[in-house]
Design an enzyme around this catalytic site. Structure first.
Site, PDB file in Angstrom:
ATOM      1  N   ASP A 114       0.857  -1.193   0.000  1.00  0.00           N
ATOM      2  CA  ASP A 114       0.000   0.000   0.000  1.00  0.00           C
ATOM      3  C   ASP A 114       0.888   1.237   0.000  1.00  0.00           C
ATOM      4  OD1 ASP A 114      -1.961   1.878   0.257  1.00  0.00           O
ATOM      5  OD2 ASP A 114      -2.594   1.292   2.276  1.00  0.00           O
ATOM      6  N   ASP A 171      -3.742   2.527  -5.340  1.00  0.00           N
ATOM      7  CA  ASP A 171      -2.418   2.499  -4.705  1.00  0.00           C
ATOM      8  C   ASP A 171      -2.202   1.289  -3.798  1.00  0.00           C
ATOM      9  OD1 ASP A 171      -4.081   3.235  -2.596  1.00  0.00           O
ATOM     10  OD2 ASP A 171      -2.553   4.495  -1.685  1.00  0.00           O
ATOM     11  N   GLU A 172      -2.946   0.229  -4.028  1.00  0.00           N
ATOM     12  CA  GLU A 172      -2.822  -0.952  -3.181  1.00  0.00           C
ATOM     13  C   GLU A 172      -2.895  -2.212  -4.013  1.00  0.00           C
ATOM     14  OE1 GLU A 172      -5.569  -1.489   0.344  1.00  0.00           O
ATOM     15  OE2 GLU A 172      -6.093   0.515  -0.347  1.00  0.00           O
TER      16      GLU A 172
HETATM   17 MG   LIG Z   1      -2.435   4.041   0.406  1.00  0.00          MG
END
Ligand SMILES: [Mg+2]
Length: 357
Positions: A8, A106-107
């Protein structure tokens, strides 16, 4: 032994902004809606750690962020740029995965059970991933490692910022049950509130309750909460969308929790999808619903049928079922997507096969 990681990115949008404007680095940076001198509507998407020192956090109304730090650097969301950076990161992460599932811009979850034979190898691997992301993109991330997605996700939260945390299978229950209820994965604000009203104070209380009691309160979702509280999560790391799939997405003008609005959007997208699959002479067996929340978390839920279908009614029905099963009004929704996969040539109808030629 299963070894799952969640990678993440830390304060991703703000980190991307710092990357192209290094002079921002030690200033409070807030990415989100226009604050309009405190009168703006909408929310904070992300902020950097300097801004967090002033009490600003993602999901907070932008007007409140402005009151807390009027001279912070407020920037609009530049989705195209973040997608570009995201693609770079995801390409790197994929290279380290047996299986790869992007969970958000974003993960990503990765299954590394085959290449990491034990936890110490997994830890080494995580360090290499983190280093390669830093070297090739300049962006910081955190990594959680665990026996399933749930533990990987919660370990990652605990690792933030810029850390790596490993929670072994034998440590998982204790790790999770010491958390406050609202930190339990899958439990949002409203659900946590209901649990507290029903007398549950900790994750341990939920774990020691019964699945029946929780199902009385929340339906099938209650059974999920019970499993999570007991550190159980059998779900696989799944490649996000099958390559061969057809989908549509709708971004709402204003983030919403109105499920009727979402249903209308689903119906409209279902009709467009029907037109496209019929024009290609295809039928589907899987429908995936995507929800992107105001905080940019993304959730994909799929359901499959054991026959091939092609009608918009069928698409909409399945997508709405998923919506009601998984959306509990805990977060504002920014975008809804519907996608069909498991596509096959539709042979059953003569008229259609003639049409395909
Ligand atoms: Mg994040």
């Amino acid at each position: 032994m299963r070894v799952i990681m969640l990678i993440d990115m830390d304060y991703f949008f703000a980190a991307c902004e710092e990357l192209r404007r290094p002079e921002l680095k030690n200033k409070p940076v807030v990415v989100g809606a226009d604050p309009k001198k405190g009168k703006g509507r909408g929310v904070v998407s992300t902020c950097n750690y300097v801004a967090r020192k002033y009490g600003i956090h993602s999901g907070m109304p932008i007007s409140m962020a402005y009151r807390l730090k009027p001279d912070a650097v407020f920037l609009p969301v530049d989705e195209d740029y973040y997608e570009q950076m995201s693609n770079k990161v995801m390409e790197i992460v994929k290279g380290f995965a047996d299986r790869f599932e992007q969970a958000s811009i974003d993960e990503a979850f990765i299954d590394v059970s085959q290449r990491a034979k034990d936890y110490s190898e997994a830890l080494e691997l995580a360090k290499r991933i983190k280093q390669e992301i830093a070297e090739k993109t300049g962006l910081p991330c955190s990594i959680g490692i665990g026996p399933n997605k749930l533990i990987a996700k919660m370990a990652c939260e605990a690792a933030k910022p810029n850390g790596i945390k490993l929670v072994k299978e034998e440590e998982a229950k204790e790790f999770i049950q010491n958390m406050p209820i609202e930190k339990l994965y899958g439990v949002g604000k409203k659900t946590a509130e209901k649990l507290k009203q029903a007398g549950f104070a900790t994750v341990k209380d939920v774990a020691n309750s019964s699945p029946m009691k929780l199902m009385d309160m929340f339906g099938s979702y209650g059974a999920e909460i019970y499993k999570y509280a007991n550190a159980i999560d059998d779900s696989e790391v799944e490649e996000s969308y099958e390559v061969k799939s057809i989908g549509r997405e709708t971004t709402f003008e204003k983030d919403t929790e109105d499920t009727e609005k979402m249903e209308k959007a689903i119906e409209k997208m279902a009709q467009e999808i029907e037109a496209e699959i019929k024009s290609q002479g295809l039928a589907f067996s899987t429908v995936t619903l995507k929800l992107r929340f105001a905080n940019f978390d993304e959730h994909l839920k799929s359901t499959s049928i054991n026959y091939a279908a092609s009608s918009s009614e069928e698409i909409a029905k399945l997508a709405k079922q998923l919506l009601h099963e998984y959306y509990h009004g805990d977060e504002l929704v920014r975008k809804v997507g519907v996608r069909v996969s498991g596509l096959k040539k539709f042979k059953g109808q003569k008229r259609l096969s003639e049409f395909i030629g």
